[in-house]
Design a protein around this motif. Structure first.
Motif, short mmCIF file in Angstrom:
data_model
loop_
_atom_site.label_atom_id
_atom_site.label_comp_id
_atom_site.label_asym_id
_atom_site.label_seq_id
_atom_site.Cartn_x
_atom_site.Cartn_y
_atom_site.Cartn_z
N GLN A 107 0.64 -1.22 0.08
CA GLN A 107 -0.10 0.00 0.04
C GLN A 107 0.77 1.34 -0.10
O GLN A 107 0.22 2.61 0.12
N GLN A 108 2.07 1.11 -0.04
CA GLN A 108 3.04 2.36 0.02
C GLN A 108 3.19 3.02 -1.31
O GLN A 108 2.97 2.22 -2.34
N PRO A 109 3.62 4.35 -1.17
CA PRO A 109 4.00 4.83 -2.47
C PRO A 109 5.10 4.28 -3.20
O PRO A 109 6.13 3.88 -2.51
N ARG A 110 4.90 3.97 -4.68
CA ARG A 110 5.92 3.23 -5.43
C ARG A 110 6.03 3.97 -6.65
O ARG A 110 7.15 3.52 -7.52
N GLY A 111 5.34 5.01 -7.16
CA GLY A 111 5.46 5.81 -8.57
C GLY A 111 5.23 4.54 -9.44
O GLY A 111 4.06 4.05 -9.62
N LYS A 112 6.17 4.54 -10.53
CA LYS A 112 5.78 3.62 -11.74
C LYS A 112 6.36 2.05 -11.65
O LYS A 112 6.35 1.45 -12.38
N GLN A 113 6.65 2.00 -10.58
CA GLN A 113 7.23 0.45 -10.14
C GLN A 113 6.22 -0.71 -9.95
O GLN A 113 5.14 -0.51 -9.16
N VAL A 114 6.37 -1.60 -10.84
CA VAL A 114 5.28 -2.89 -10.67
C VAL A 114 6.32 -4.12 -10.88
O VAL A 114 7.31 -3.96 -11.41
N LYS A 115 5.68 -5.23 -10.28
CA LYS A 115 6.55 -6.58 -10.30
C LYS A 115 6.66 -7.18 -11.83
O LYS A 115 7.31 -8.01 -12.07
N ASN A 116 5.39 -6.57 -12.72
CA ASN A 116 5.66 -7.38 -13.93
C ASN A 116 5.41 -5.99 -14.79
O ASN A 116 4.53 -5.50 -15.53
N PRO A 117 6.64 -5.32 -15.19
CA PRO A 117 6.74 -4.22 -15.95
C PRO A 117 6.62 -4.12 -17.38
O PRO A 117 6.77 -5.42 -18.16
N ASP A 118 5.60 -3.37 -17.95
CA ASP A 118 5.04 -3.27 -19.26
C ASP A 118 4.46 -1.91 -19.55
O ASP A 118 4.12 -1.48 -18.79
N GLY A 119 4.76 -1.46 -20.95
CA GLY A 119 3.88 -0.27 -21.29
C GLY A 119 4.47 0.89 -20.55
O GLY A 119 5.88 1.37 -20.56
N ILE A 120 3.66 1.68 -19.52
CA ILE A 120 4.11 2.92 -19.00
C ILE A 120 4.43 2.37 -17.54
O ILE A 120 4.83 3.31 -16.85
N TRP A 121 4.69 1.02 -17.23
CA TRP A 121 5.10 0.82 -16.07
C TRP A 121 6.50 0.09 -15.80
O TRP A 121 6.70 -0.68 -16.82
N THR A 179 5.39 15.07 -22.66
CA THR A 179 5.83 13.66 -22.48
C THR A 179 6.69 13.23 -23.66
O THR A 179 6.38 13.08 -24.74
N GLN A 180 8.14 13.04 -23.45
CA GLN A 180 8.89 13.29 -22.10
C GLN A 180 10.26 13.38 -22.32
O GLN A 180 10.95 13.60 -23.58
N THR A 181 11.18 13.47 -21.36
CA THR A 181 12.49 13.95 -21.39
C THR A 181 13.55 12.88 -22.22
O THR A 181 13.99 13.13 -23.06
N THR A 182 13.18 11.47 -21.73
CA THR A 182 13.91 10.61 -22.23
C THR A 182 12.84 9.23 -22.53
O THR A 182 12.02 9.44 -21.97
N ASP A 183 13.39 8.42 -23.48
CA ASP A 183 12.70 7.10 -23.32
C ASP A 183 13.00 6.31 -22.17
O ASP A 183 14.11 6.75 -21.29
N VAL A 184 11.96 5.68 -21.80
CA VAL A 184 12.04 4.97 -20.45
C VAL A 184 11.47 3.62 -20.66
O VAL A 184 10.38 3.28 -21.01
N GLU A 185 12.54 2.37 -20.66
CA GLU A 185 12.26 1.20 -20.85
C GLU A 185 11.55 0.99 -22.02
O GLU A 185 12.15 1.19 -23.32
N GLY A 186 10.13 0.53 -22.06
CA GLY A 186 9.45 0.22 -23.11
C GLY A 186 8.89 1.55 -23.89
O GLY A 186 8.26 1.34 -25.05
N GLU A 187 9.00 2.62 -23.30
CA GLU A 187 8.31 3.87 -23.79
C GLU A 187 9.76 4.56 -24.81
O GLU A 187 10.78 4.59 -24.21
N VAL A 188 9.10 4.87 -26.04
CA VAL A 188 10.09 5.58 -26.85
C VAL A 188 9.72 6.78 -27.37
O VAL A 188 10.06 7.28 -28.65
N ASN A 189 9.18 7.65 -26.41
CA ASN A 189 8.69 9.18 -26.58
C ASN A 189 9.34 10.16 -26.01
O ASN A 189 9.06 11.09 -25.83
#
Length: 602
Positions: free
Chosen positions: A178-192, A562-572
């Motif tokens: 239940q804690q703040p975690r931002g974009k972190q998920v255990k199964n990263p995909d898309g914007i996570w 959106t946004q400064t750099t690409d991040v993981e699967g995001e290429v924008n």
């Protein structure tokens, strides 16, 4: 001869340890990853807004193990980890997942410099995600929850002679908790994105006297040319004095003394105002004097700047900087790195994205659902960039109404979840209060974990009335706070307006351009729209900016691309994730961005 042999053996042992470490995995990396020195990791002073002359960096190679949740400290550790890079990152040298059913154990040894004898020794952690338990010489000295704020322990009573043992245990449930975690998920995909567990900012030691300055708050008032400074003093007693000296460069412009428990109001005649165009900082030296003797001294700084809002001649509520209408324009900045995840590989890298943002002609950054190390905010203060600071929320809302004012049922958090949110949001605001670059607080984003919106927005404004409050970037929207914040992809669109608050475009764009050899993922890369080359991508960006200028005249007072750099699967991003390629034409982007910003200038 014996000493020489021992020295040679020490050098050989150190060389072996260094040789054993290398970045893990085969993901793309930044240029800074290629020059990592395990004996000199993030070696800059970690808290420049309150700087003492003496400290010791504990970053470097530690021992680690991953164990089942609830297990005792392992007798044998699995291997080396490079602190402060999170264990899932390449630069940790480990790159292993942890999850809610396991814990990470860390261990290192250190010595306290002999010249610190008689001092209180503070052990500082920049940030640890999420729950940390800390032992010195097998004695538990404390615990901390919260993945984004610094904390410390006075470890003096637990120190022995010679080498000291430091053990840290960390549990982070990522999106199982239940804690703040931002974009972190255990199964990263898309914007996570990939989870971040454990120590991810500098660990360091600092000597102080029993009486010392624990925190400094600075609040400027440009309307009467004053600054109020409050020094929070540990173990203060009647008769203790705080002395503040203010410098303009090398010149002393003010020297004021006050009883230690009082706020100090200092006159700043002919004040030089801070702005992105002229980021002037007044430097300070703050002394704690007890019985005529200086018992503590720190260096700090402040800026004379004001953020506010006011209706213009057309009745549109505009953001103002230093009492003038000022269009704020900047990128959504996630603050992620392909090699260090949450942790930039060097201070130069940490600063690099801000420099590039300025090169693009922007005057603002929205720090998106992440909190950075203290040095990042000082870089923003010194380089001149406005910051919107998000709360790194966790959770989702049962419904998201982005195109109208919310008329549904708000999320009801558990009592524990609500307590965690309130505690961590307050700690984040306390941590960042004195950085002049921060001009907007953003408690919620796109209904992620959004609850009691009006109450949270009102509390945030009451706790810090010197900044604007953006209660819910992208919705759910309420008539509260200072800002109505719309999200629209890919192009700008003004579909909702508030005549009594500032209306902003808190997210738009997301133009994708995947570049071979600079991708985190080999397939399924993602952008709101995608193009094939830099010219096409830049053309689309310019087209959006030209449309944005028309919407500014109709009501927008700020915008976030959106946004400064690409991040993981995001290429924008404007840059590839490894920061090795500028994907858009920076000169063209700079030119159109400056036109956008000047739309409100008279």
């Amino acid at each position: 001869m014996k000493k020489q042999k021992l020295f040679i053996l020490f050098v050989m042992f150190t060389t072996i340890l260094t040789a054993q470490w290398k970045p893990a995995g085969d993901k793309i990396k930044t240029k800074w990853a290629e020059v990592i020195d395990t004996d000199n990791v993030l070696s800059e002073y970690p808290r420049p807004i309150m700087q003492r002359s003496d400290w010791k960096n504990l970053n470097g190679l530690w021992k680690y193990s991953i164990t089942k949740y609830g297990n005792d400290k392992p007798k044998i550790f699995e291997g080396d980890i490079l602190v402060p890079f999170p264990i899932e990152s390449s630069l940790s040298g480990v790159m292993k997942t942890v999850g809610s059913s396991k814990e990470v154990w860390y261990e290192t040894n250190f010595t306290v410099p002999k010249k610190w004898n008689g001092k209180q020794i503070l052990l500082h952690f920049g940030a640890v995600d999420w729950k940390a338990d800390v032992w010195i010489n097998d004695v538990k000295v404390g615990s901390h929850t919260g993945g984004y704020t610094p904390f410390s322990f006075d470890i003096t009573p637990f120190l022995g002679n010679g080498s000291q043992n430091l053990t840290v245990k960390v549990w982070d449930p990522t999106n199982d908790g239940q804690q703040p975690r931002g974009k972190q998920v255990k199964n990263p995909d898309g914007i996570w994105y990939t989870p971040v567990t454990g120590i991810w900012q500098t660990v360091w030691l600092e000597p102080t006297n029993t009486k010392s300055i624990e925190n400094i708050k600075a609040l400027a008032n440009i309307d009467n040319n004053t600054v109020k400074i409050n020094a929070d003093v540990k173990a203060a007693s009647y008769g203790d004095v705080i002395e503040v000296t203010v410098f303009d460069g090398e010149n002393v412009i003010s020297n004021v003394k006050s009883e230690a428990s009082q706020d100090i109001n200092i006159s700043i005649p002919n004040a030089k105002l801070w702005s992105p165009e002229s980021p002037f900082l007044y430097r300070t030296r703050i002394k704690l004097i007890s019985r005529g003797k200086v018992v503590d001294e720190v260096k700090s700084y402040f800026a004379m700047r004001k953020i506010s809002s006011k209706k213009d001649e057309n009745g549109i509520v505009r953001m103002q900087l230093n009492n003038k209408d000022y269009f704020q324009f900047g990128p959504l900045d996630q603050g992620w790195w392909p090699d260090g995840l949450y942790t930039a590989p060097s201070d130069e890298a940490l600063k690099y994205d801000i420099i590039k943002t300025k090169e693009l002609g922007f005057n603002m950054i929205r720090k998106h659902v992440k909190v950075e190390p203290a040095r990042w905010y000082t870089h923003c203060d010194e380089l001149g960039i406005l910051v919107w600071q998000d709360m790194p929320n966790g959770g989702v809302s049962p419904q998201w109404q982005s195109r109208k004012y919310f008329d549904g049922k708000e999320l009801k958090r558990t009592a524990e979840s609500e307590q965690i949110y309130r505690k961590e949001w307050k700690e984040i605001m306390d941590y960042l209060y004195s950085y002049p670059s921060i001009v907007v607080w953003v408690p919620f984003n796109e209904a992620w974990g959004q609850f009691k919106t009006e109450e949270i927005a009102d509390w945030t404004k009451a706790y810090d009335s010197s900044r604007l409050v953006n209660p819910a970037s992208g919705g759910n929207h309420y008539r509260t706070g200072d800002i109505l914040d719309l999200h629209h992809y890919p192009g700008p669109n003004l579909f909702l307006y508030d005549a009594e608050r500032v209306t902003v475009l808190g997210e738009y764009g997301g133009i994708g351009l995947p570049l071979e050899n600079h991708l985190w993922k080999t397939n399924n890369n993602w952008g709101y729209v995608k193009f094939k080359n830099s010219k096409e991508t830049t053309d689309e960006y310019v087209k959006y900016a030209q449309h944005l200028m028309k919407l500014i005249k109709l009501g927008f007072s700020a915008a976030v691309y959106t946004q400064t750099t690409d991040v993981e699967g995001e290429v924008n991003g404007f840059m590839t994730y490894d920061r090795k390629v500028d994907k858009l034409d920076f000169e063209r982007v700079n030119a159109i961005n400056k036109q956008v910003i000047k739309t409100l200038q008279k």
